[in-house]
Design an enzyme around this catalytic site. Sequence first.
Site, short mmCIF file in Angstrom:
data_model
loop_
_atom_site.label_atom_id
_atom_site.label_comp_id
_atom_site.label_asym_id
_atom_site.label_seq_id
_atom_site.Cartn_x
_atom_site.Cartn_y
_atom_site.Cartn_z
N GLN A 1 50.15 -41.57 47.08
CA GLN A 1 49.50 -41.70 48.39
C GLN A 1 50.22 -42.72 49.27
OE1 GLN A 1 45.87 -43.88 48.70
NE2 GLN A 1 45.16 -42.79 50.52
N ASP B 1 60.80 -41.51 35.36
CA ASP B 1 59.53 -41.87 34.74
C ASP B 1 59.46 -43.39 34.76
OD1 ASP B 1 57.43 -42.52 33.09
OD2 ASP B 1 58.01 -41.15 31.47
N TYR C 1 41.94 -50.27 34.94
CA TYR C 1 42.83 -50.44 36.09
C TYR C 1 42.79 -51.88 36.58
CZ TYR C 1 44.28 -49.74 41.04
OH TYR C 1 44.88 -49.82 42.27
N ILE D 1 42.61 -47.13 50.68
CA ILE D 1 43.53 -46.78 51.77
C ILE D 1 43.24 -45.35 52.25
CG2 ILE D 1 45.96 -46.60 52.45
CD1 ILE D 1 45.27 -49.43 51.57
#
Length: 316
Positions: free
Chosen positions: A13, A53, A143, A173
């Site tokens: 994003q 990766d 997280y 966001i």
Amino acid sequence: MSSKILIIGAGGQIGSELTTKLREIYGQSNVIASDINTRNLELVNSGPFEIIDAKNFNAIKDCCKNYEIDTVYLMAALLSATGEKYPMEAWDLNMNSLFHVLNLAKGGTIKKVYWPSSIAVFGPTTPKEFTPQHTICEPTTVYGITKQVGERWCEYYHNKYGVDVRSLRYPGIISHKTMPGGGTTDYAVEIYHEAIKHGKYECFLSENTSLPMMFMDDAIKATIDLMQASAEDLTIRSSYNLSAISFTPKNIYESIKSRIPEFEITYQPDFRQAIANSWPSSIDDTIARHDWSWQHSFDLDAMTDTMLNELKKKYQ
Ligand code: AKB
């Protein structure tokens, strides 16, 4: 301003819009986008692109050497909601990718690192309103734990090895160009798409859940301003509090409804409600405003105008 930049997780994003902006500023050939997939064709075709990766140290190192990279933006991460479903994968990706980049900087392969943190470093014991920079951080999501620990490592690598690492605690966001993936604040993007497409939205958070949020243009500006600030002005090497607007699902619904009167919302809170409940409602970012003159431009109504205008064009 000559700089050779690698963006890891450029398909995400924030990564995708950051890549576009950095290519505008530094020139297409100086900004290497990388991701594990090639789905974002605009990104792949608008300048150098590598399949990397973020967990693969040698792949990052080889790319940095081949392109003589001096600055890395590490944007790859599993976010709060996905992290709860795949805790070990979130730990593995979020922590190891950070160590790879910090170690490359420590070894002198690269000179500067950007790494995003989040309001997820805060937890239920943190003061909820106008949360200060230095406060209790007892995150309850995987997280959040990775971001809190990551902040400690960033500060450690700066103090111990002189690594020039910079970071922001992003709020949710909102963008009309890219969709978020796997976060708790994702509703604030989905709601605009659903308002245009179907005239109704079922929200996975309850109507009065207030969270810190920011329009993408402000987030990109903050990121680039911080990276362009002179090192002597920076007093925070863990991660800066960053704030723009705070609103609830009801506030955003009302903002949309005043422009699309037939728009309807229902509330069906799921597991993400508990995550949202553990986060602050608003953030004190005085230090960012002081150190590198941070200022946001978009309030809720300006954001709603832009989102609806742009999405109408997209779906027509
Ligand atoms: C999430 O909801 O997980 C992210 C964040 C606030 O870091 N958008």
